[in-house]
Design an enzyme around this catalytic site. Structure first.
Site, PDB file in Angstrom:
ATOM      1  N   HIS A   1      -2.978 -28.651  -9.749  1.00  0.00           N
ATOM      2  CA  HIS A   1      -4.276 -28.797  -9.086  1.00  0.00           C
ATOM      3  C   HIS A   1      -4.252 -29.756  -7.901  1.00  0.00           C
ATOM      4  CE1 HIS A   1      -4.802 -27.136 -13.038  1.00  0.00           C
ATOM      5  NE2 HIS A   1      -5.971 -26.661 -12.682  1.00  0.00           N
TER       6      HIS A   1
ATOM      7  N   HIS B   1     -13.924 -16.855 -17.462  1.00  0.00           N
ATOM      8  CA  HIS B   1     -14.274 -16.905 -16.032  1.00  0.00           C
ATOM      9  C   HIS B   1     -14.763 -15.531 -15.564  1.00  0.00           C
ATOM     10  CE1 HIS B   1     -12.914 -20.936 -15.081  1.00  0.00           C
ATOM     11  NE2 HIS B   1     -11.654 -20.700 -15.372  1.00  0.00           N
TER      12      HIS B   1
ATOM     13  N   HIS C   1      -9.678 -18.259 -22.047  1.00  0.00           N
ATOM     14  CA  HIS C   1     -10.184 -19.123 -20.976  1.00  0.00           C
ATOM     15  C   HIS C   1     -10.400 -18.302 -19.694  1.00  0.00           C
ATOM     16  CE1 HIS C   1     -10.383 -22.910 -18.551  1.00  0.00           C
ATOM     17  NE2 HIS C   1      -9.856 -22.120 -17.627  1.00  0.00           N
ATOM     18  N   GLU C   2      -9.387 -17.548 -19.320  1.00  0.00           N
ATOM     19  CA  GLU C   2      -9.483 -16.783 -18.064  1.00  0.00           C
ATOM     20  C   GLU C   2     -10.522 -15.672 -18.170  1.00  0.00           C
ATOM     21  OE1 GLU C   2      -8.302 -18.042 -15.558  1.00  0.00           O
ATOM     22  OE2 GLU C   2      -6.870 -19.416 -16.465  1.00  0.00           O
TER      23      GLU C   2
ATOM     24  N   ALA D   1      -2.223 -19.874 -14.225  1.00  0.00           N
ATOM     25  CA  ALA D   1      -3.197 -18.843 -14.593  1.00  0.00           C
ATOM     26  C   ALA D   1      -4.496 -18.992 -13.806  1.00  0.00           C
ATOM     27  CB  ALA D   1      -3.492 -18.934 -16.087  1.00  0.00           C
TER      28      ALA D   1
ATOM     29  N   TYR E   1     -12.565 -29.879 -15.773  1.00  0.00           N
ATOM     30  CA  TYR E   1     -11.908 -29.646 -17.075  1.00  0.00           C
ATOM     31  C   TYR E   1     -12.298 -30.708 -18.086  1.00  0.00           C
ATOM     32  CZ  TYR E   1      -9.158 -26.556 -14.122  1.00  0.00           C
ATOM     33  OH  TYR E   1      -8.781 -25.585 -13.235  1.00  0.00           O
TER      34      TYR E   1
ATOM     35  N   GLU F   1     -15.434 -23.594 -16.558  1.00  0.00           N
ATOM     36  CA  GLU F   1     -14.205 -23.824 -17.317  1.00  0.00           C
ATOM     37  C   GLU F   1     -14.429 -23.810 -18.833  1.00  0.00           C
ATOM     38  OE1 GLU F   1     -11.457 -23.695 -15.837  1.00  0.00           O
ATOM     39  OE2 GLU F   1     -12.194 -23.889 -13.783  1.00  0.00           O
TER      40      GLU F   1
END
Ligand code: X8Z
Ligand code: ZN
Length: 637
Positions: free
Chosen positions: A536, A410, A406-407, A377, A546, A434
């Site tokens: 990552h 952003h 969460h997204e 994601a 994070y 984040e």
């Protein structure tokens, strides 16, 4: 890998790729054909640069960056949504352009080193001089080589698969239209989440890790390149470069991370002890010996990073049921789009503008069946203005409902700082970025679920369910903390040379054991490169953000609840519908990275320090319970 919120700025204007080319070797040679270089008059005439020239340089640099940002972002978007030979080719090419631009600007900025610049200009110059998180050296071909490696690693992860046929009827759906049983990460993760068969778990866990041995040579070559690039920027290695991005000395940042970990470790240790004991009750001594680290494949998550999927094994006895959001979503017939719409409503309830129509037209919300997509994601801002989107292979479950918030967090941040100059289009630090959506998701309380019609009023759990609610959260949030910390502890040691390529995998497990108290289910093969099986690492996204976010989101939540006049326990507080909190949150976000992060933190929370005491307060009743449960157990590993 190169989602846009990483793209512009981040204490280095272009944190996505890096490097330099022939024309950037000196500040003067670039003079011929780039806007930024047109300001090099004084060095051409050997006179001292002036503040006016520095100003013109920054203005020209900003224009160049903006142009490449939009062009590059659209290419990266296409590559992430359609991973093909050609999209990789394009991404690799434009990634090299970013790398070159970043290095050229970093070098040009050095010309103004001796000037006593006004603070705002000095901050922008500092950002430019940090280059990117993945800087290539200036020598010919380095940017291209680096960018190709980074693109290939990312694509290898995004297209990874493992063939496995489960005979467990609960997984029949995974094989619909796929009789061969070639499974993607999404399907393999479903098995890790739901299977309780240790042999099956081990097979699937090991199977996914077959994706990464072929990455190892590329990875070690990449480390060589970016270390050289970092040294040219004036940093001993890439880890030092990364740690220099927090408005403090790089060494002080390491100490800061250790300090925060020290605050929360006792809570993690208690959770670990209890979860191991419960797993032992389920699986027995052979699978879960009580004096050993826990097997990483039996925690419900492919990386053992959050453990919510095995909540059923640790649910406190007599503590009420808590609330299972997955069941609520299923019962209410939600589809993926509806999940995002409801996520958006949270933000609009706080006074944020609705998402633009283009968000809905251009986002990817469900996994396409017929093409290769980078399913991890991400949130994007394609034009640094209004073209915000998410890309997510959403599943209808509570975990992804949180990830949607969460997204969207952003995206809301990106839109809040859209009027900042490109240098400051970023989070106050990367942990802030984040933490925004996660802070909102902490407000998904039972009372909130009633308001949006997902839960019946009569089913709101009473105070006797507090432990259950807290345990559910802890299995995700507390369990995550040491993982959030160890990923970049590993990378920092790789960058510094403390872990050589032949030690990559053992080093990874040394840290997995040290911080998380986890172990692999069996011996790892000699060619294993287990870090590469976590997005990552091949996706080249720094990870300390994070860990910081898991501290910060509780600080934000605590401050927001105080603003809202909340008097109950923190885990029952929801700021849904609170426009005052929204306004103050927005004021912090609008700052982007224009000021040192303590200023932004202070604007919202009144404190200038990151502080683990909010997460400790949030989980205090659970801590008491865990200590009681563990009192006759031997904890540790
Ligand atoms: O990568 C993410 C987000 C995108 S920025 C989905 N997260 C980390 C992970 O999945 O490992 C969110 C929590 C940790
Ligand atoms: Zn994120």
């Amino acid at each position: 890998m190169r989602k846009l919120f990483l793209l512009a700025a981040s204490f280095g204007v272009l944190s996505l790729a890096a490097c330099g080319d022939k024309t950037s070797e000196t500040t003067t040679t670039a003079a011929t054909n780039t806007p930024a270089a047109t300001t090099t008059t004084s060095s051409e005439t050997n006179s001292e640069p002036t503040i006016q020239e520095a100003k013109e340089f920054l203005e020209a640099a900003e224009k160049e960056i903006e142009e490449l940002n939009e062009f590059g972002s659209r290419i990266f978007w296409i590559q992430a949504n359609f991973i093909t030979y050609d999209s990789n080719w394009l991404a690799s090419k434009v990634g090299a352009d970013f790398a070159k631009l970043s290095t050229r600007l970093a070098n040009e900025a050095k010309r103004f080193n001796d000037l006593n610049l006004p603070p705002d200009m000095a901050r922008k110059m500092d950002g430019l001089k940090r280059g990117s998180n993945f800087p290539a050296p200036e020598k010919d071909g380095a940017a291209e080589e680096l960018s190709k490696i980074m693109t290939d690693l990312d694509a290898a992860y995004g297209t990874g698969k493992f063939k496995y046929k489960s005979s467990d009827p609960q997984f029949t759906d995974l094989y619909e239209g796929n009789e061969e049983g070639v499974l993607t990460l999404g399907a393999l993760s479903d098995i890790i989440a739901k299977s309780r068969n240790p042999e099956e778990l081990q097979t699937v866990w090991e199977g996914w890790r077959e994706v990464s041995p072929p990455m190892k040579n590329d990875y070690s070559r990449m480390v060589e390149i970016i270390n050289e690039g970092s040294q040219e920027l004036g940093f001993p290695d890439t880890g030092q470069l990364w740690r220099a991005g927090y408005d403090m000395d790089a060494d002080d940042f390491s100490a800061e991370a250790d300090r925060l970990w020290g605050q929360v470790k006792p809570l993690y240790d208690q959770l670990h002890c209890h979860v191991r004991a419960k797993l032992n009750e389920n699986y027995g001594d052979e699978v879960v010996p009580l004096d050993q680290p826990i097997r990483a494949d039996i925690l419900g998550n492919m990386w053992g990073q959050s453990w919510g999927n095995i909540y059923d094994m640790v649910a406190p006895e007599g503590g009420g049921e808590g609330v299972d959001v997955t069941t609520l979503l299923e019962n209410a017939g939600y589809d993926q789009k509806k999940m995002v719409e409801v996520g958006e409503t949270f933000f609009t309830s706080m006074g944020f503008e609705p998402l633009p129509d283009t968000f809905w037209e251009r986002s990817l919300i469900t996994k396409p069946r017929d093409r290769e997509v980078q399913c991890h994601a991400s949130a994007w801002d394609l034009d640094d203005q209004e073209d915000i989107r998410i890309k997510m292979c959403t599943k209808i479950n509570g975990e992804d409902f949180s990830t949607i918030h969460h997204e969207l967090g952003h995206n809301i941040y990106q839109r809040a700082y859209k009027d900042q100059p490109v240098f400051y289009k970023d989070g106050a630090n990367d942990g802030f970025h984040e933490a925004i959506g996660d802070m909102i998701a902490l407000s998904i309380t039972p009372e909130y679920l009633v308001k949006i019609g997902l839960l019946d009023e009569a089913d709101v759990p009473g105070a006797d369910a507090d432990l259950a609610l807290l345990m559910r959260q802890a299995m995700d949030k507390v369990a995550f903390l040491p993982f959030g910390l160890m990923v970049d502890q590993w990378r920092w040691k790789v960058f510094s040379g403390e872990y050589s390529p032949s030690e990559y995998n053992d080093g990874w497990w040394e840290l997995r054991e040290k911080y998380q108290g986890l172990r692999a289910p069996g011996d790892r093969p000699a060619n294993a490169f287990d870090p590469g099986a976590k997005y990552h690492i091949p996706g080249n996204t720094p990870y300390m953000r994070y860990f910081l976010a898991h501290i910060l989101q509780f600080q934000f939540h605590q401050a927001a609840c105080e603003m809202a006049g909340n008097e109950g326990p923190l885990h029952r507080c929801s700021v849904y519908g609170n426009k005052d909190v929204g306004q103050k949150f927005n004021a912090m976000m609008e700052m982007g990275s224009s000021k040192p992060w303590p200023d932004a933190l202070e604007a919202f929370t009144g404190t200038r320090d990151m502080d683990g005491s909010a997460i400790i307060e949030y989980f205090a009743p659970l801590m008491t319970y865990l200590e009681e449960q563990n009192k006759d157990r031997t904890c540790g590993w």
